[in-house]
Design a protein around this motif. Structure first.
Motif, short mmCIF file in Angstrom:
data_model
loop_
_atom_site.label_atom_id
_atom_site.label_comp_id
_atom_site.label_asym_id
_atom_site.label_seq_id
_atom_site.Cartn_x
_atom_site.Cartn_y
_atom_site.Cartn_z
N UNK A 108 6.13 6.76 14.52
CA UNK A 108 6.18 6.27 13.13
C UNK A 108 5.92 7.42 12.17
N UNK A 109 6.87 7.65 11.27
CA UNK A 109 6.70 8.70 10.25
C UNK A 109 6.34 8.11 8.89
N UNK A 110 6.77 6.88 8.65
CA UNK A 110 6.51 6.28 7.34
C UNK A 110 6.40 4.77 7.46
N UNK A 111 5.54 4.19 6.60
CA UNK A 111 5.36 2.74 6.55
C UNK A 111 5.42 2.34 5.09
N UNK A 112 6.26 1.37 4.78
CA UNK A 112 6.37 0.93 3.39
C UNK A 112 6.03 -0.54 3.26
N UNK A 113 5.18 -0.85 2.27
CA UNK A 113 4.86 -2.24 1.95
C UNK A 113 5.67 -2.67 0.74
N UNK A 114 6.24 -3.86 0.81
CA UNK A 114 6.99 -4.35 -0.33
C UNK A 114 6.92 -5.88 -0.40
N UNK A 115 7.46 -6.45 -1.49
CA UNK A 115 7.48 -7.90 -1.79
C UNK A 115 6.10 -8.39 -2.23
N UNK A 116 6.02 -9.68 -2.58
CA UNK A 116 4.84 -10.23 -3.28
C UNK A 116 3.49 -9.87 -2.69
N UNK A 117 3.31 -10.05 -1.39
CA UNK A 117 2.03 -9.73 -0.76
C UNK A 117 1.92 -8.21 -0.57
N UNK A 118 3.00 -7.61 -0.06
CA UNK A 118 2.99 -6.17 0.23
C UNK A 118 2.74 -5.34 -1.02
N UNK A 119 3.25 -5.79 -2.16
CA UNK A 119 3.10 -5.00 -3.39
C UNK A 119 1.79 -5.28 -4.11
N UNK A 120 1.25 -6.51 -3.92
CA UNK A 120 0.16 -6.95 -4.80
C UNK A 120 -1.19 -7.17 -4.14
N UNK A 121 -1.27 -7.06 -2.83
CA UNK A 121 -2.56 -7.34 -2.21
C UNK A 121 -3.15 -6.11 -1.51
N UNK A 122 -4.02 -5.37 -2.22
CA UNK A 122 -4.68 -4.22 -1.59
C UNK A 122 -5.46 -4.62 -0.34
N UNK A 123 -6.05 -5.82 -0.37
CA UNK A 123 -6.87 -6.24 0.77
C UNK A 123 -6.03 -6.43 2.03
N UNK A 124 -4.88 -7.07 1.88
CA UNK A 124 -4.02 -7.28 3.06
C UNK A 124 -3.49 -5.93 3.55
N UNK A 125 -3.09 -5.06 2.62
CA UNK A 125 -2.62 -3.72 3.04
C UNK A 125 -3.71 -2.98 3.79
N UNK A 126 -4.92 -3.04 3.25
CA UNK A 126 -6.05 -2.35 3.89
C UNK A 126 -6.29 -2.87 5.30
N UNK A 127 -6.26 -4.20 5.45
CA UNK A 127 -6.55 -4.77 6.77
C UNK A 127 -5.46 -4.41 7.77
N UNK A 128 -4.22 -4.39 7.30
CA UNK A 128 -3.12 -4.01 8.20
C UNK A 128 -3.27 -2.54 8.59
N UNK A 129 -3.54 -1.70 7.60
CA UNK A 129 -3.64 -0.26 7.89
C UNK A 129 -4.83 0.03 8.81
N UNK A 130 -5.92 -0.71 8.63
CA UNK A 130 -7.07 -0.51 9.55
C UNK A 130 -6.67 -0.81 10.99
#
Ligand code: AMP
Length: 217
Positions: A158-180
């Motif tokens: 994996x070289x890059x990961x992109x978050x997009x759409x309503x949850x992907x763009x607007x929820x830092x908490x969900x992004x953080x938990x996924x990245x953890x």
């Protein structure tokens, strides 16, 4: 891979994976502008909205996605179930549900709404103190992590990961938990950049780089 593990003649009759890379081409274009060094790289686009899917991209093209025959497959969504053992459909049929009721159940009564019994909206689930609301979020995050791992294996890294759409763009908490949950892959994000939620969130020069890029379906 277009095939299911069904008899070959059913593949030719249309029982196959079609793939629905929801907003991939637009994201690929944006990444080409924002991060030219990612051209030719291995990228997973996490389209996390009321519909949700992951797409694995190589050289700017989608090579696989979590959706397949219908928009039900892959990640759990606002009201759609995501990946399900086909044996569960047989169970429901034998339990007396007809095709229309199962259709309604899988498309409109499942996913975050079905698990939580509270809402299909992540904002409402995060604000709720109902244990099932927390469980719905936990299940969503778990499935995203698991499927990113699967697509990363397919890409060979994996070289890059992109978050997009309503949850992907607007929820830092969900992004953080996924990245953890992807730390084992070297995924790392800067907390301030995650809060801002626009553009690159990983430390400069870090691979894999992690992005938030608004979609334009
Ligand atoms: P979409 O289908 O891309 O329009 O995404 C809609 C979904 O995005 C909503 O149902 C919410 O679950 C989610 N969403 C929108 N804004 C937020 C937010 N600020 N925090 C968490 N989830 C959000």
């Amino acid at each position: 891979m277009e095939r299911f593990g069904l008899p070959d003649k059913l593949l030719r009759r249309g029982a196959r994976r079609w793939g629905h890379g929801l907003s991939c081409e637009y994201i690929a274009d944006r990444l080409r502008c924002l991060a030219p060094n990612l051209c030719g790289c291995r990228i997973v686009v996490a389209h996390l909205g009321s519909g949700a899917s992951l797409s694995a991209m190589r050289d700017g093209r989608s090579v696989d996605t979590t959706m397949s025959f219908s928009a039900l497959d892959g990640l759990p969504m606002g009201t759609r179930c995501g990946t399900l053992d086909p044996g569960a459909i047989l169970f429901l049929l034998r339990d007396g549900l007809n095709a229309d009721r199962i259709d309604d159940l899988l498309y409109k009564q499942s996913g975050l709404l079905g698990i939580s019994g509270v809402s299909n909206d992540v904002r409402a689930l995060l604000a709720s103190d109902c244990p099932l609301a927390a469980e719905a979020i936990e299940f969503f995050v778990y499935r995203v992590i698991r499927e990113i791992g699967s697509l990363t294996a397919l890409l060979g890294g994996l070289d890059g990961l992109d978050f997009t759409a309503g949850i992907g763009e607007n929820s830092p908490l969900i992004r953080q938990r996924i990245c953890e949950g992807l730390a084992w892959l070297g995924v790392s994000i800067d907390p301030d950049a995650n809060q801002r939620g626009n553009g690159c969130m990983s430390p400069e020069g870090h691979t894999p780089s992690v992005w938030v890029i608004p979609t334009d379906e």
